[in-house]
Scaffold this motif. Structure first.
Motif, short mmCIF file in Angstrom:
data_model
loop_
_atom_site.label_atom_id
_atom_site.label_comp_id
_atom_site.label_asym_id
_atom_site.label_seq_id
_atom_site.Cartn_x
_atom_site.Cartn_y
_atom_site.Cartn_z
N ASP A 1 0.86 -1.19 0.00
CA ASP A 1 0.00 0.00 0.00
C ASP A 1 0.90 1.24 0.00
O ASP A 1 1.49 1.59 1.02
CB ASP A 1 -0.90 -0.02 1.23
N ASP A 2 1.00 1.90 -1.14
CA ASP A 2 1.91 3.03 -1.28
C ASP A 2 1.58 4.17 -0.31
O ASP A 2 2.49 4.83 0.20
CB ASP A 2 1.89 3.56 -2.72
N GLU B 1 0.04 3.93 2.65
CA GLU B 1 0.41 3.51 4.00
C GLU B 1 1.91 3.60 4.20
O GLU B 1 2.39 4.10 5.23
CB GLU B 1 -0.07 2.08 4.27
#
Length: 236
Positions: free
Chosen positions: A151-152, A154
């Motif tokens: 998840d970029d 996150e």
């Protein structure tokens, strides 16, 4: 790029209007140096430096750049622990140490470094936080976007929360020959960290597109690998 962006190369490029140049990436502890040796044996260029010579080599290369130039010098580092990154931050000529959470060479990821850090958020946070707390320079983290099961947003928030000064994003878009500007836009909307956009910057338009997407700065390598830059950075 490993084995290419040394002090001499970066000094030559500094005249094109960059405010920061990055040497490396360097393998800086026993585990990453051994991994680098394996990479060299299969024919990929790497900096080939003994562990006991790492600090003196980086000092020498950064001094070459700083001679008659007032910009910042960053150094991209691969390490299995924060300690050697922190040690290199003590070099007077180094303005920024950059934690490499980007390299996808299997020899590096197999030992938990480079891109492998993106799959272990707690380790990435603790690694970054440790460097931030103890480094004597500013801290950047370079990541690769659009990795499966990562998840970029996150990841970007974790790096920001850990206190890094810069987030350097390779906005790779698998299957395309241009950057994923949408991920740059999303990261900018969800963080306040200084965002450096990278990937497929070849000319003035692609550089401007990266800025318009939300990047605070741009980085490039391949467009300058011949030792020249074909566009005016002041127009970006």
């Amino acid at each position: 790029m490993a084995g290419i962006t040394d002090g001499t190369f970066c000094k030559k490029m500094s005249k094109y209007g960059f405010d920061m140049v990055t040497i490396g990436g360097y393998n800086v502890d026993k585990e990453t140096i051994n991994a680098g040796q394996s990479i060299i044996r299969r024919g990929r260029p790497e900096f080939d430096i003994k562990e006991e010579n790492i600090t003196s080599t980086i000092k020498r290369e950064s001094t070459i750049i700083k001679d008659e130039w007032e910009g910042k010098v960053s150094v991209n580092l691969r390490s299995t622990s924060p300690d050697q990154v922190i040690e290199i931050s003590k070099i007077n000529e180094i303005d920024v140490v950059e934690i490499n959470a980007h390299c996808r060479q299997p020899e590096i990821t197999d030992i938990g470094c480079g891109q492998a850090l993106l799959h272990d958020i707690e380790k990435l946070h603790d690694f970054t936080r440790n460097v931030v707390k103890r480094a004597q320079s500013k801290v950047s983290v370079k990541i690769r976007a659009n990795i499966e099961n990562v998840d970029d947003i996150e990841i970007s928030k974790v790096i920001e929360e850990a206190g890094a000064d810069y987030l350097h994003v390779d906005a790779m878009k698998p299957g395309f020959n241009h950057a994923d500007l949408n991920i740059i836009k999303k990261i900018k909307e969800n963080t306040e960290i200084f965002l450096i956009g990278n990937n497929s910057i070849r000319d003035l338009k692609s550089a401007q597109d990266m800025i318009y997407a939300g990047a605070d700065g741009i980085s490039l390598a391949r467009a300058a690998m011949n030792g020249r830059l074909s566009f005016d950075l002041s127009l970006v």
